[in-house]
Design a protein around this motif. Structure first.
Motif, short mmCIF file in Angstrom:
data_model
loop_
_atom_site.label_atom_id
_atom_site.label_comp_id
_atom_site.label_asym_id
_atom_site.label_seq_id
_atom_site.Cartn_x
_atom_site.Cartn_y
_atom_site.Cartn_z
N MET A 294 0.54 -0.89 0.08
CA MET A 294 0.39 -0.06 0.39
C MET A 294 0.47 1.64 -0.12
O MET A 294 0.71 1.97 -0.81
N HIS B 3 2.32 2.19 -2.84
CA HIS B 3 1.18 2.84 -4.45
C HIS B 3 0.80 4.08 -3.83
O HIS B 3 0.32 5.18 -4.45
N LEU B 4 0.57 4.33 -2.72
CA LEU B 4 -0.26 6.24 -1.88
C LEU B 4 1.01 6.42 -2.77
O LEU B 4 0.85 8.20 -3.28
N GLY C 227 -5.38 -3.33 3.93
CA GLY C 227 -5.03 -4.47 2.56
C GLY C 227 -5.04 -5.32 1.61
O GLY C 227 -4.64 -4.81 0.27
N TYR D 14 -7.46 -3.89 -1.14
CA TYR D 14 -6.22 -3.07 -1.65
C TYR D 14 -5.84 -4.19 -2.81
O TYR D 14 -5.85 -3.00 -3.77
N TYR E 252 -8.22 -4.59 -5.09
CA TYR E 252 -8.42 -3.86 -6.28
C TYR E 252 -7.51 -3.86 -7.33
O TYR E 252 -7.90 -3.70 -8.75
#
Length: 346
Positions: free
Chosen positions: A278, A281-282, A332, A335, A338
């Protein structure tokens, strides 16, 4: 596909216009300070903010118990959660850049499982060994799995999902051996290993802080120094070699840094998953894909994620505590699904 022109443009952009990076870093630092303050202040034993500062600097507080609660119980726990988040985030960012696979993560591809197997083996079979050797055992296990993934899946040129599939298979194998260790271990050692496997920083002391800190002091700056090499490797082996880079040597250094950060973090806090997926990516959404900007932002996001997860798990369901690894997994896993769906749509 990243080209030389795109890479040069991005590097020039990151150098000439770093305001988005500065804003992101300042915002994340502010959020981190807020979460740190809440973690030190709130709980079964509330401590006023003034007493927090006084306890840390050694001044007398209104309540005689505040120094013990803040300095002995909460501060090392908060520091470990933040350091573990930083280590896992940078390890994940390096792994994603190294394999050119946005789905790569130390937990998903089995690196954490290798570290967990080595650590559980040490805990169960050699309980008399001091805990200071746990990070070294975890590093060894993580390094073996990382090498196997690298040999079996390559750098991800053929299929973006190949590395994930190989990693999941290796993680399952490591998990099976970990279960085997737990089955034949002594009940006290198995209980200790199970608590560790849950991914929690509860009950951590200054001893664990000093065990983890040297790993991050050495390998986080090294990761930042190697950021440009990581950008070069994303151009592809042929282009990188054409530019005069020693691809194998650079990849080996980056793999070593990633494994060291992931292995030491897992050794101290257990298997806290999806942070390495995560956080990069953020960070990429905030500052782009140039690793010179990406790594420090991802590090702050990772530290914030784990610290916030530990705070929520400790206070939201009080007096019951939830491991921070459970909360990061709950956040997570959807996510990850996704991201898989996004790649399928492309």
């Amino acid at each position: 596909m990243i080209t030389i022109q795109n890479l040069k443009f991005k590097i020039q952009n990151s150098i000439l216009n770093n305001q988005p990076v500065t804003r992101a870093l300042l915002l994340l630092l502010l959020l981190t300070l807020v979460v740190l303050r809440m973690s030190l202040s709130l709980g079964d034993y509330p401590v006023p903010p003034v007493d927090i500062v006084k306890a840390i600097v050694g001044l007398p507080t209104q309540d005689s118990e505040s120094p013990f609660v803040v300095v002995t119980l909460r501060l090392p726990r908060v520091l470990i959660s933040w350091l573990v988040g930083v280590g896992l985030a940078i390890a994940g960012a390096i792994l994603q850049g190294l394999t050119r696979n946005p789905l790569a993560d130390p937990g998903i591809v089995g690196v954490n499982a290798g570290a967990a197997l080595a650590a559980v083996t040490l805990i169960v079979l050699f309980p008399a060994v001091p805990t200071m050797y746990l990070p070294f055992a975890a590093f060894g296990g993580a390094f073996v799995v990382a090498c196997l993934i690298y040999l079996l899946a390559g750098t991800g040129e053929k299929s973006p999902l190949r590395l994930v599939l190989v990693g999941v298979a290796l993680a399952a194998i490591m998990g099976a051996f970990t279960t085997l260790m737990l089955t034949f271990g002594q009940i006290n050692d198995v209980t200790r290993a199970l608590v560790w496997l849950a991914g929690s920083v509860a009950g951590k002391s200054w001893e664990q802080v000093w065990q983890l800190l040297p790993w991050l002091v050495i390998f986080v700056p090294l990761a930042l120094l190697l950021a440009r090499e990581l950008d070069t490797l994303q151009l592809g082996d042929a282009v990188a070699k054409g530019l005069g880079n020693r691809v194998t040597w650079q990849r080996s250094k980056l793999l070593l840094v990633s494994v060291a950060l992931a292995g030491s973090s897992v050794a101290i806090a257990g298997t806290i998953g999806f942070v390495g997926l995560m956080a990069p990516h953020l960070a990429r959404r905030l500052v782009g894909s140039i690793h010179q900007n990406l790594l420090p932002v991802a590090a702050l996001i990772g530290g914030l994620l784990v610290t916030a997860a530990d705070f929520v798990g400790r206070t939201l369901f009080s007096p019951t505590e939830l491991p921070c690894g459970l909360l990061t997994a709950a956040l997570g896993a959807p996510y990850f699904i996704y991201l898989l769906y996004q790649r399928r749509q492309r």
